[in-house]
Design a protein around this motif. Structure first.
Motif: not given
Length: 108
Positions: A21-45
């Motif tokens: 929710f906080d970094h949604r604006d930094e990505y082109t879509s919410q899905y891109d934000a989800i994929r990026s953050i999921a990779a950082k915390i170690g879970c699947s998108g």
């Protein structure tokens, strides 16, 4: 049936959803934000997407049952599964005793 422990604590889930929710604006879509953050915390998108969708439902941003409503639905479904066999037993017992009463009345 054994209840298994979820692999991610509620704190990790909340933090990951908050990051989306906080970094949604930094990505082109919410899905891109989800994929990026999921990779950082170690879970699947897909896992993180599910958490985000549920958080949106809980906050009233998305249509559908909230977490508390889902828990209530599960409890009610469990109760129905337990009551159906009991009702069937009672129905059969009632028919048996009704027939026994009829047989007793008409025997000389």
């Amino acid at each position: 049936m054994t209840k298994r422990t979820p692999p991610y604590s509620p704190e990790v889930r909340e933090r990951a959803v908050r990051m989306v929710f906080d970094h949604r604006d930094e990505y082109t879509s919410q899905y891109d934000a989800i994929r990026s953050i999921a990779a950082k915390i170690g879970c699947s998108g897909e896992t993180l997407r599910h958490w985000v969708r549920q958080a949106e439902r809980d906050q009233g941003l998305r249509a559908g049952p909230t977490s508390t409503e889902q828990e209530r639905i599960k409890a009610l479904e469990r109760e129905v599964r337990e009551l159906r066999p009991a009702n069937e037993i009672l129905r059969k017992a009632s028919a048996y005793f009704a027939q026994a009463e009829l047989d007793r009345r008409f025997k000389p």
